[in-house]
Design an enzyme around this catalytic site. Structure first.
Site, PDB file in Angstrom:
ATOM      1  N   ASN A  45       8.287  -1.101  -1.296  1.00  0.00           N
ATOM      2  CA  ASN A  45       8.149   0.270  -0.802  1.00  0.00           C
ATOM      3  C   ASN A  45       9.511   0.866  -0.441  1.00  0.00           C
ATOM      4  O   ASN A  45       9.592   1.886   0.240  1.00  0.00           O
ATOM      5  CB  ASN A  45       7.240   0.316   0.424  1.00  0.00           C
ATOM      6  CG  ASN A  45       5.857  -0.239   0.132  1.00  0.00           C
ATOM      7  OD1 ASN A  45       5.284   0.056  -0.910  1.00  0.00           O
ATOM      8  ND2 ASN A  45       5.328  -1.042   1.037  1.00  0.00           N
ATOM      9  N   HIS A 131      -5.304   2.990   5.691  1.00  0.00           N
ATOM     10  CA  HIS A 131      -4.620   1.711   5.928  1.00  0.00           C
ATOM     11  C   HIS A 131      -5.291   0.906   7.052  1.00  0.00           C
ATOM     12  O   HIS A 131      -5.840   1.471   8.003  1.00  0.00           O
ATOM     13  CB  HIS A 131      -3.179   2.023   6.328  1.00  0.00           C
ATOM     14  CG  HIS A 131      -2.269   0.857   6.376  1.00  0.00           C
ATOM     15  ND1 HIS A 131      -2.050   0.128   7.531  1.00  0.00           N
ATOM     16  CD2 HIS A 131      -1.511   0.276   5.412  1.00  0.00           C
ATOM     17  CE1 HIS A 131      -1.182  -0.840   7.270  1.00  0.00           C
ATOM     18  NE2 HIS A 131      -0.837  -0.771   5.997  1.00  0.00           N
ATOM     19  N   GLU A 172      -4.102   9.424   5.552  1.00  0.00           N
ATOM     20  CA  GLU A 172      -2.740   9.264   5.066  1.00  0.00           C
ATOM     21  C   GLU A 172      -2.399  10.509   4.251  1.00  0.00           C
ATOM     22  O   GLU A 172      -3.293  11.143   3.695  1.00  0.00           O
ATOM     23  CB  GLU A 172      -2.636   8.007   4.176  1.00  0.00           C
ATOM     24  CG  GLU A 172      -2.926   6.741   4.944  1.00  0.00           C
ATOM     25  CD  GLU A 172      -2.956   5.486   4.067  1.00  0.00           C
ATOM     26  OE1 GLU A 172      -2.269   5.449   3.025  1.00  0.00           O
ATOM     27  OE2 GLU A 172      -3.666   4.552   4.441  1.00  0.00           O
ATOM     28  N   SER A 176      -1.609   4.581   0.225  1.00  0.00           N
ATOM     29  CA  SER A 176      -0.697   3.479  -0.069  1.00  0.00           C
ATOM     30  C   SER A 176      -1.050   2.709  -1.329  1.00  0.00           C
ATOM     31  O   SER A 176      -0.160   2.233  -2.026  1.00  0.00           O
ATOM     32  CB  SER A 176      -0.650   2.517   1.119  1.00  0.00           C
ATOM     33  OG  SER A 176      -1.928   1.972   1.371  1.00  0.00           O
ATOM     34  N   ASP A 201      -0.742   9.970   8.591  1.00  0.00           N
ATOM     35  CA  ASP A 201       0.158   8.840   8.358  1.00  0.00           C
ATOM     36  C   ASP A 201       0.976   9.127   7.098  1.00  0.00           C
ATOM     37  O   ASP A 201       0.453   9.116   5.992  1.00  0.00           O
ATOM     38  CB  ASP A 201      -0.683   7.565   8.193  1.00  0.00           C
ATOM     39  CG  ASP A 201       0.169   6.318   8.049  1.00  0.00           C
ATOM     40  OD1 ASP A 201       1.375   6.435   7.769  1.00  0.00           O
ATOM     41  OD2 ASP A 201      -0.391   5.209   8.201  1.00  0.00           O
ATOM     42  N   HIS A 204       4.103   6.712   3.166  1.00  0.00           N
ATOM     43  CA  HIS A 204       4.566   6.682   1.768  1.00  0.00           C
ATOM     44  C   HIS A 204       5.079   8.033   1.282  1.00  0.00           C
ATOM     45  O   HIS A 204       5.379   8.194   0.106  1.00  0.00           O
ATOM     46  CB  HIS A 204       3.445   6.186   0.848  1.00  0.00           C
ATOM     47  CG  HIS A 204       3.054   4.784   1.173  1.00  0.00           C
ATOM     48  ND1 HIS A 204       3.710   3.691   0.655  1.00  0.00           N
ATOM     49  CD2 HIS A 204       2.119   4.291   2.024  1.00  0.00           C
ATOM     50  CE1 HIS A 204       3.176   2.587   1.153  1.00  0.00           C
ATOM     51  NE2 HIS A 204       2.208   2.926   1.985  1.00  0.00           N
ATOM     52  N   LYS A 235       9.865   1.822   4.979  1.00  0.00           N
ATOM     53  CA  LYS A 235       9.662   2.073   3.546  1.00  0.00           C
ATOM     54  C   LYS A 235      10.871   2.828   2.995  1.00  0.00           C
ATOM     55  O   LYS A 235      11.908   2.218   2.798  1.00  0.00           O
ATOM     56  CB  LYS A 235       8.306   2.722   3.338  1.00  0.00           C
ATOM     57  CG  LYS A 235       7.246   1.641   3.572  1.00  0.00           C
ATOM     58  CD  LYS A 235       5.843   2.054   3.736  1.00  0.00           C
ATOM     59  CE  LYS A 235       5.032   0.786   4.010  1.00  0.00           C
ATOM     60  NZ  LYS A 235       3.744   1.041   4.618  1.00  0.00           N
TER      61      LYS A 235
HETATM   62  C1  LIG Z   1       3.019   0.151   5.570  1.00  0.00           C
HETATM   63  C2  LIG Z   1       2.062   1.064   6.235  1.00  0.00           C
HETATM   64  C3  LIG Z   1       1.945   1.086   7.620  1.00  0.00           C
HETATM   65  C4  LIG Z   1       2.620   0.078   8.491  1.00  0.00           C
HETATM   66  O1  LIG Z   1       3.994   0.290   8.575  1.00  0.00           O
HETATM   67  P1  LIG Z   1       4.941  -0.939   8.904  1.00  0.00           P
HETATM   68  O2  LIG Z   1       6.183  -0.302   9.391  1.00  0.00           O
HETATM   69  O3  LIG Z   1       5.125  -1.692   7.640  1.00  0.00           O
HETATM   70  O4  LIG Z   1       4.259  -1.753   9.958  1.00  0.00           O
HETATM   71  C5  LIG Z   1       1.122   2.041   8.185  1.00  0.00           C
HETATM   72  N1  LIG Z   1       0.425   2.896   7.425  1.00  0.00           N
HETATM   73  C6  LIG Z   1       0.501   2.890   6.082  1.00  0.00           C
HETATM   74  C7  LIG Z   1      -0.280   3.876   5.299  1.00  0.00           C
HETATM   75  C8  LIG Z   1       1.310   1.963   5.443  1.00  0.00           C
HETATM   76  O5  LIG Z   1       1.348   1.910   4.125  1.00  0.00           O
END
Ligand SMILES: *Cc1c(COP(=O)(O)O)cnc(C)c1O
Length: 390
Positions: A45, A131, A172, A176, A201, A204, A235
């Site tokens: 990522n 997620h 989101e 993801s 969220d 990505h 990411k």
């Molecule tokens: C990766 C991810 C997270 C968690 O983030 P980290 O910093 O890796 O703990 C939260 N939400 C989504 C949609 C993700 O893809």
């Protein structure tokens, strides 16, 4: 009940759901070394290729020299170190909110935020493909949890009509495992009509979409209308840690109530210091340059996979194969061809929805992407039953 673990493991293997760790002998980057072989990496990522870039490595070293290696304790206990405060001010500015609070991971953000804001008598309306951290956080909050089918606005509206207490929609911006986008404009309009809040969220989308890489909400001009905007530093920003951007009032409540913030040691100050540099890179010319490279890779691949001019939406391209063992076999065949492409299976996605998840990075060379496309063609994977069709 017995404590026999082996039968459980055997069952995972039989169902094609076995997972194991593969230890790499290189840093994260477009090329990975494993057991004396080199692989082109389409699994990370690290969308902008910042995880191993010299500027961030130097920023980490500089941060360690100035602020030390460890944080000592929770920020409420032994004093909050300067780089954490500076990073939070920069994140609030980046996201166009009054404030921001950083957490030790993206996962920890909703785990602290939802239980702080909601309880029994309240309602969480959650997109089905959200997620794991969003699902777990909703459950932990004790609020009534209602799941709506992926991006289904009519169903969401019906749930809003009967939801009780404080109502929070959770989704989101870029999903993801599917790489598609939420219908954000419509969702914001809906939540305003019903007086609900929205937690978005942008894990990505940040660094990848929007002006200065500020995410999908910024791209659509909706930042000022979304109450809770979370994201991660792990990411596109190439480091580690998570954040919530919100009003001063929400940030103050979280400092007092978010257990995943209060009861854990602050992340290393050098990471926060380096994240400031990462944020500057993402926002500036360097970010713009890297986003262009990333976009060119994705558009090239979209055309070859037969997705035509769907336009650039994210750096994630799922090739959905369905069967778990078929996805595992495809991933293994690509590995034999020197390509690292993960098979994503239950419980990360639904049973029977196993897939290859291709992710692209600004750090990929065009010839590395060509090599992937060649291998997909040879393995007859270019046109699976369902490519990402959004
Ligand atoms: C990766 C991810 C997270 C968690 O983030 P980290 O910093 O890796 O703990 C939260 N939400 C989504 C949609 C993700 O893809």
């Amino acid at each position: 009940m017995s404590w026999e673990i082996r039968p459980q493991l055997d069952q995972l293997r039989a169902e094609g759901l076995w997972r194991e760790l593969r230890v790499m002998d290189s840093p994260q980057g477009p090329l990975l070394e494993h057991e004396g072989k080199s692989f082109v990496n389409f699994s990370s990522n690290d969308y902008l290729g910042l995880a191993s870039c010299d500027v961030l490595k130097a920023a980490l070293q500089d941060g360690a020299a100035r602020y030390g290696a460890g944080s000592g304790a929770s920020r409420l206990v032994c004093g909050s170190l300067r780089p954490h405060a500076e990073l939070e001010a920069a994140l609030a500015d980046f996201k166009g909110t009054e404030g921001a609070l950083t957490f030790s991971s993206g996962f920890a953000v909703p785990m602290g935020t939802l239980p702080a804001l909601l309880g029994p008598g309240d309602t969480v309306l959650l997109d089905k493909l959200s997620h794991a951290c969003l699902v777990d956080a909703a459950r932990l909050s004790g609020a009534t949890l209602r799941v709506f089918p992926h991006n289904h606005l009519e169903k969401l509206e019906r749930l809003l009509q009967t939801a009780k207490g404080r109502v929070l929609i959770v989704t989101e911006s870029i999903f993801s495992m599917d790489g598609d986008a939420a219908p954000l404009r419509e969702m914001v309009a809906l939540k305003e009509r019903y007086g609900a809040w929205l937690l978005l969220d942008e894990a990505h989308a940040v660094g990848v979409l929007g002006p200065q890489g500020r995410g999908l909400a910024a791209e659509l001009g909706l930042e000022g209308r979304i109450e809770l905007q979370m994201g991660t530093l792990s990411k596109a920003l190439g480091l580690s840690g998570g954040y919530l951007a919100a009003s001063h009032a929400v940030v103050d409540l979280l400092i007092n109530r978010a257990r995943s913030f209060i009861y854990t040691t602050a992340p290393p100050p050098a990471v926060a210091h380096a994240a400031l540099t990462a944020l500057e890179m993402v926002r500036g010319e360097e970010g713009e340059r890297r986003r262009k490279l990333l976009r060119a890779h994705v558009e090239n691949v979209q055309t070859k996979v037969g997705l035509g001019n769907t336009g650039f939406q994210s750096a994630i391209l799922p090739l959905i194969l369905g069967d778990e063992n078929a996805a595992m076999a495809a991933s293994a065949a690509l590995r034999s061809a020197g390509l690292m492409v993960p098979a994503i299976r239950y419980p990360t996605v639904a049973r029977g929805r196993a897939r290859l998840r291709l992710t692209f990075s600004a750090a990929h060379l065009p010839e590395q992407v060509e090599r992937l496309m060649e291998a997909l063609k040879v393995l007859n994977l270019l046109h699976p039953a369902e490519a990402a069709c959004h």
